[in-house]
Write an enzyme that holds these catalytic residues in place. Structure first.
Site, short mmCIF file in Angstrom:
data_model
loop_
_atom_site.label_atom_id
_atom_site.label_comp_id
_atom_site.label_asym_id
_atom_site.label_seq_id
_atom_site.Cartn_x
_atom_site.Cartn_y
_atom_site.Cartn_z
N SER A 5 0.93 -1.12 -0.01
CA SER A 5 -0.05 0.03 -0.04
C SER A 5 0.78 1.32 0.10
O SER A 5 2.07 1.29 -0.02
CB SER A 5 -0.84 -0.07 1.30
N LYS A 6 0.27 2.30 0.04
CA LYS A 6 0.99 3.70 -0.09
C LYS A 6 1.99 3.58 1.25
O LYS A 6 3.08 4.35 1.09
CB LYS A 6 0.15 4.83 0.09
N ARG A 7 1.42 2.81 2.26
CA ARG A 7 2.43 3.09 3.22
C ARG A 7 3.87 2.54 3.10
O ARG A 7 4.80 2.77 3.78
CB ARG A 7 1.80 2.17 4.46
N HIS A 8 3.81 1.63 2.10
CA HIS A 8 5.44 1.04 1.94
C HIS A 8 6.08 1.95 0.94
O HIS A 8 6.48 1.56 -0.18
CB HIS A 8 5.20 -0.33 1.20
#
Ligand code: GLU
Length: 456
Positions: A237-240
């Site tokens: 996800s964007k978190r990565h």
């Protein structure tokens, strides 16, 4: 039958690597089968869709070499045809008006949550005959007491009992079609024969199969690609980090490297690691796509990028560095000599650009602490002798420079390193560099002596 595939992104964000991989597999499958690869922008969510995202999708697909056939289809332009289909299903008694209010649905949802059960619409209006003067949605009348079979080309046969499926909405109260209807309608309109997409759409597929059947249309074949996970195993996800293609492009990754990495992320052909696009087209098949999630590994991508970086011809590198340095005053021959020295020693383009900085930005040498210390810790008279000896070199070539510095070391009973290190520090600002003799040659005697004088 001509194979027709499609990539159908929603323009609600930048093209990310998961999307790019889906586009790539669709592209390869179409090309391999001498078919067509189409692009559809699913822009029906007006609030979240942005033109800038569509533009980003085009630009980055082109950058990757994933050119689509024919003109781009915008889902929003087909809305009235989708609405007609909903009306048609209604007329044929394959769909029905549902007058449930938002509150009713919300209450049923909260109750299900409280009872720890999955929410499912209770098909309240399925057999309701009257037409009320109240807002309604149109729901599909799922054929009950039967099964829907998906023969997925990647995941194999999956069977779902229709009784477990919702009578899902195809037309909202405001008369806009839902995603479920629009996708089916557009896939038919575009003559799509093969839908290849992420397995996050798997549950949608059963509903879409039912819609195809109710509409009396031949279903395309479906292939669901397991999603990409992070190295730790969670969904990407964007978190990565920012995994947009744009970001990789800006960081000077090579498109062929990213493409090759994405190709191998979830697909394999024996032990073969690198594929030209032509090889990928001829060898790609859906059988080779893995059934479990692929793990995204930045280090591996960097290695692939490094492999392609090493293959860039010097002429190409010159074009690349033009964007970063004013190289007008240098001859092509000189630049080639320079890049020959630095190409091998750099990991990638960003690294190369950084490494040649002290060669091309003459006035802006930045000294590392180590480099300053090397100069400071060398005796003044040693520095003077080095300077004068270099000044006296007649033919400024690496072997002569090397011999001169060797002689200085010999005369002063020092190790060559102790003579070369302050010179390196003075002309590069660093404690490490490619062969200092070569660097001095490339800088030219005047320039080198000026730098040495300034810092000694
Ligand atoms: N627009 C959908 C998405 O971006 C894809 C729909 C499809 O491939 O059927 O996830």
């Amino acid at each position: 039958m001509t194979i027709v595939t499609r990539f159908a992104p929603s323009p609600t964000g930048l093209l990310h690597i998961g999307g790019a991989r889906t586009a790539l597999y669709n592209y390869l499958y179409a090309k391999k089968n001498k078919g067509k690869f189409k692009l559809r922008i699913e822009d029906t969510d007006k609030e979240r869709s942005k033109d800038s995202f569509s533009k980003d999708i085009y630009e980055n697909m082109k950058w990757l070499g994933l050119e689509w056939d024919e003109k781009v289809i915008y889902q929003s332009e087909n809305i009235s045809a989708h609405v007609e289909l909903a009306e048609k299903l209604l007329k044929e008694n394959k769909a029905y008006r549902c007058y449930c209010t938002k509150e009713e649905i919300e209450n049923a949802r909260s109750k299900a949550k409280k009872d720890k059960k999955p929410y499912r619409y209770d098909r309240k209006y399925r057999d309701f005959k009257d037409i009320l003067n109240k807002p309604y949605v149109i729901r599909v009348k799922i054929p009950l007491n039967t099964k829907t079979v998906l023969n997925d080309k990647i995941l194999g046969k999956i069977v779902v009992n229709n009784n477990e499926l919702d009578d899902f909405i195809i037309l909202r109260t405001d008369k806009t079609p839902t995603y479920m209807l629009s996708v089916v309608a557009d896939d038919k309109l575009m003559g799509i024969t093969d839908v290849i997409r992420g397995d996050d759409h798997l549950t949608n597929t059963f509903k879409q199969l039912i819609l195809f059947n109710l509409l009396g249309w031949k279903t395309p074949s479906f292939s669901h690609i397991p999603l990409i996970h992070s190295k730790e195993g969670s969904k990407l996800s964007k978190r990565h980090g920012d995994l947009s293609v744009k970001q990789y492009k800006e960081n000077k990754y090579l498109p062929e490297a990213l493409l090759n990495y994405l190709l191998r992320l979830g697909w394999g052909y024996g032990d073969k690691e690198f594929f030209s696009i032509e090889e990928a087209v001829s060898l790609f098949n859906l059988k080779g796509v893995g059934k479990s999630p692929a793990k995204f590994d930045q280090k591996k991508l960097d290695n692939v990028n490094n492999y392609y970086y090493k293959k860039i011809p010097l002429e190409e590198l010159i074009k690349i560095i033009k964007d970063y340095y004013n190289i007008e005053n240098y001859t092509e021959d000189y630049l080639k000599k320079l890049l020959l020295v630095f190409h091998e020693r750099s990991e990638n383009i960003t690294d190369l650009i950084e490494n040649i900085n002290y060669m091309l930005k003459e006035k802006e040498i930045v000294f590392s602490e180590q480099a300053s210390n090397i100069i400071k810790s060398t005796k003044k008279e040693v520095l003077n002798i080095i300077f004068n000896s270099l000044k006296n070199v007649d033919a400024w070539f690496a072997p002569n420079i090397e011999n001169t510095l060797k002689k200085v070391a010999n005369d002063l009973e020092l190790k060559l390193f102790n003579v070369a290190a302050p010179v390196r520090a003075a002309v590069t600002g660093k404690s490490h560099s490619p062969s200092i003799f070569k660097i001095l040659e490339l800088l030219g005697q005047e320039n080198a002596l000026e730098r040495i004088k300034k810092s000694f």
